[in-house]
Design a protein around this motif. Structure first.
Motif, PDB file in Angstrom:
ATOM      1  N   ALA A 107       6.019  14.894  -4.946  1.00 57.50           N
ATOM      2  CA  ALA A 107       7.308  14.621  -5.589  1.00 57.50           C
ATOM      3  C   ALA A 107       7.439  13.180  -6.071  1.00 57.50           C
ATOM      4  O   ALA A 107       8.061  12.921  -7.096  1.00 57.50           O
ATOM      5  CB  ALA A 107       8.448  14.934  -4.621  1.00 57.50           C
ATOM      6  N   VAL A 108       6.859  12.233  -5.336  1.00 55.25           N
ATOM      7  CA  VAL A 108       6.966  10.809  -5.690  1.00 55.25           C
ATOM      8  C   VAL A 108       5.641  10.381  -6.309  1.00 55.25           C
ATOM      9  O   VAL A 108       4.652  10.180  -5.615  1.00 55.25           O
ATOM     10  CB  VAL A 108       7.311   9.952  -4.446  1.00 55.25           C
ATOM     11  CG1 VAL A 108       7.429   8.495  -4.824  1.00 55.25           C
ATOM     12  CG2 VAL A 108       8.597  10.454  -3.793  1.00 55.25           C
ATOM     13  N   ASP A 109       5.636  10.243  -7.608  1.00 50.00           N
ATOM     14  CA  ASP A 109       4.423  10.006  -8.392  1.00 50.00           C
ATOM     15  C   ASP A 109       3.778   8.660  -8.060  1.00 50.00           C
ATOM     16  O   ASP A 109       4.369   7.610  -8.290  1.00 50.00           O
ATOM     17  CB  ASP A 109       4.766  10.064  -9.878  1.00 50.00           C
ATOM     18  CG  ASP A 109       3.545  10.059 -10.770  1.00 50.00           C
ATOM     19  OD1 ASP A 109       2.414   9.936 -10.256  1.00 50.00           O
ATOM     20  OD2 ASP A 109       3.729  10.185 -11.998  1.00 50.00           O
ATOM     21  N   PRO A 110       2.536   8.652  -7.538  1.00 50.81           N
ATOM     22  CA  PRO A 110       1.850   7.396  -7.265  1.00 50.81           C
ATOM     23  C   PRO A 110       1.399   6.670  -8.540  1.00 50.81           C
ATOM     24  O   PRO A 110       1.017   5.505  -8.478  1.00 50.81           O
ATOM     25  CB  PRO A 110       0.652   7.791  -6.412  1.00 50.81           C
ATOM     26  CG  PRO A 110       0.541   9.254  -6.479  1.00 50.81           C
ATOM     27  CD  PRO A 110       1.790   9.801  -7.054  1.00 50.81           C
ATOM     28  N   ASN A 111       1.457   7.359  -9.684  1.00 53.49           N
ATOM     29  CA  ASN A 111       1.104   6.699 -10.945  1.00 53.49           C
ATOM     30  C   ASN A 111       2.209   5.773 -11.430  1.00 53.49           C
ATOM     31  O   ASN A 111       1.968   4.885 -12.232  1.00 53.49           O
ATOM     32  CB  ASN A 111       0.809   7.755 -12.021  1.00 53.49           C
ATOM     33  CG  ASN A 111      -0.409   8.576 -11.668  1.00 53.49           C
ATOM     34  OD1 ASN A 111      -1.489   8.058 -11.502  1.00 53.49           O
ATOM     35  ND2 ASN A 111      -0.214   9.874 -11.523  1.00 53.49           N
ATOM     36  N   ALA A 112       3.433   5.980 -10.957  1.00 51.50           N
ATOM     37  CA  ALA A 112       4.563   5.128 -11.330  1.00 51.50           C
ATOM     38  C   ALA A 112       4.545   3.877 -10.448  1.00 51.50           C
ATOM     39  O   ALA A 112       4.390   3.975  -9.233  1.00 51.50           O
ATOM     40  CB  ALA A 112       5.879   5.878 -11.156  1.00 51.50           C
ATOM     41  N   PRO A 113       4.686   2.708 -11.031  1.00 51.59           N
ATOM     42  CA  PRO A 113       4.636   1.479 -10.238  1.00 51.59           C
ATOM     43  C   PRO A 113       5.823   1.366  -9.275  1.00 51.59           C
ATOM     44  O   PRO A 113       6.913   1.849  -9.557  1.00 51.59           O
ATOM     45  CB  PRO A 113       4.665   0.365 -11.289  1.00 51.59           C
ATOM     46  CG  PRO A 113       5.234   0.993 -12.509  1.00 51.59           C
ATOM     47  CD  PRO A 113       4.907   2.449 -12.448  1.00 51.59           C
ATOM     48  N   GLY A 114       5.557   0.737  -8.133  1.00 47.88           N
ATOM     49  CA  GLY A 114       6.613   0.434  -7.187  1.00 47.88           C
ATOM     50  C   GLY A 114       6.854   1.448  -6.098  1.00 47.88           C
ATOM     51  O   GLY A 114       7.640   1.204  -5.189  1.00 47.88           O
ATOM     52  N   HIS A 115       6.196   2.599  -6.145  1.00 48.72           N
ATOM     53  CA  HIS A 115       6.433   3.614  -5.119  1.00 48.72           C
ATOM     54  C   HIS A 115       5.540   3.440  -3.900  1.00 48.72           C
ATOM     55  O   HIS A 115       5.932   3.757  -2.785  1.00 48.72           O
ATOM     56  CB  HIS A 115       6.227   5.021  -5.686  1.00 48.72           C
ATOM     57  CG  HIS A 115       7.253   5.402  -6.695  1.00 48.72           C
ATOM     58  ND1 HIS A 115       8.563   5.648  -6.363  1.00 48.72           N
ATOM     59  CD2 HIS A 115       7.172   5.573  -8.041  1.00 48.72           C
ATOM     60  CE1 HIS A 115       9.245   5.965  -7.450  1.00 48.72           C
ATOM     61  NE2 HIS A 115       8.419   5.924  -8.480  1.00 48.72           N
ATOM     62  N   TYR A 116       4.328   2.987  -4.084  1.00 43.73           N
ATOM     63  CA  TYR A 116       3.358   2.847  -3.003  1.00 43.73           C
ATOM     64  C   TYR A 116       2.706   1.472  -3.098  1.00 43.73           C
ATOM     65  O   TYR A 116       2.552   0.933  -4.192  1.00 43.73           O
ATOM     66  CB  TYR A 116       2.267   3.925  -3.108  1.00 43.73           C
ATOM     67  CG  TYR A 116       2.804   5.332  -3.039  1.00 43.73           C
ATOM     68  CD1 TYR A 116       3.061   5.932  -1.818  1.00 43.73           C
ATOM     69  CD2 TYR A 116       3.060   6.058  -4.203  1.00 43.73           C
ATOM     70  CE1 TYR A 116       3.550   7.222  -1.747  1.00 43.73           C
ATOM     71  CE2 TYR A 116       3.545   7.352  -4.136  1.00 43.73           C
ATOM     72  CZ  TYR A 116       3.792   7.930  -2.913  1.00 43.73           C
ATOM     73  OH  TYR A 116       4.275   9.211  -2.845  1.00 43.73           O
ATOM     74  N   PRO A 117       2.274   0.921  -1.973  1.00 39.97           N
ATOM     75  CA  PRO A 117       1.585  -0.376  -2.035  1.00 39.97           C
ATOM     76  C   PRO A 117       0.188  -0.223  -2.633  1.00 39.97           C
ATOM     77  O   PRO A 117      -0.408   0.846  -2.603  1.00 39.97           O
ATOM     78  CB  PRO A 117       1.507  -0.812  -0.570  1.00 39.97           C
ATOM     79  CG  PRO A 117       1.587   0.459   0.211  1.00 39.97           C
ATOM     80  CD  PRO A 117       2.429   1.400  -0.599  1.00 39.97           C
ATOM     81  N   THR A 118      -0.321  -1.310  -3.162  1.00 40.30           N
ATOM     82  CA  THR A 118      -1.691  -1.344  -3.680  1.00 40.30           C
ATOM     83  C   THR A 118      -2.656  -1.296  -2.510  1.00 40.30           C
ATOM     84  O   THR A 118      -2.363  -1.818  -1.435  1.00 40.30           O
ATOM     85  CB  THR A 118      -1.914  -2.647  -4.483  1.00 40.30           C
ATOM     86  OG1 THR A 118      -0.967  -2.700  -5.532  1.00 40.30           O
ATOM     87  CG2 THR A 118      -3.311  -2.733  -5.040  1.00 40.30           C
TER      88      THR A 118
END
Length: 145
Positions: free
Chosen positions: A38-49
């Motif tokens: 549901a939460v796209d990892p391709n979109a910036p800001g959702h997951y840490p690098t």
């Protein structure tokens, strides 16, 4: 003395209790799979690098796995293979080991102390290290996410 019905009911309760851990692991995995879907990892800001990528500029064996899970959640196996083929190839083995865990719990057999024979674990570790190195070499760029 306990009756046969009480003994049978106790055994059923014991079976259900022994299934709590593998079913809990499945529920947690399903929740995480749903969240990453549901939460796209391709979109910036959702997951840490990836810390390894951030510090070294090189891909670790896990780089691309969040995007792989997201692609699998949307039924895109080809994209998932392009992001992290090792993660995709590992899934059937994880399902096998989980199924074996459920079966042993259902049968009331004790948990195994090892996940697999040590030779298989060492072979998998060697595969991960080779994959880690090759995906960062020029000829292995097809393995990069």
């Amino acid at each position: 003395m306990t009756s046969h019905a009480e003994h049978t009911a106790g055994r059923g309760t014991g079976r259900l209790r022994s299934l709590l851990a593998p079913l809990g692991a499945a529920a947690l995995t399903g929740a995480l799979f749903t969240y990453v879907g549901a939460v796209d990892p391709n979109a910036p800001g959702h997951y840490p690098t990836c810390p390894f990528l951030f510090i070294t500029g090189l891909y670790c064996p896990g780089c691309g796995t969040l995007r792989t899970v997201h692609a699998l959640a949307h039924g895109d196996v080809i994209a998932a293979l392009g992001l992290n083929p090792l993660a995709v190839a590992t899934i059937p083995f994880l399902l096998f080991w989980w199924g074996r865990w459920v079966l042993r719990a259902w049968q009331g057999r004790p948990r195994r102390t090892t996940l697999a024979h040590p030779a298989y674990i060492w072979a998998f570790l060697a595969l991960v290290i080779v994959y880690w190195i090759v995906r960062n070499l020029p000829f292995g760029r097809f393995l990069a996410p």
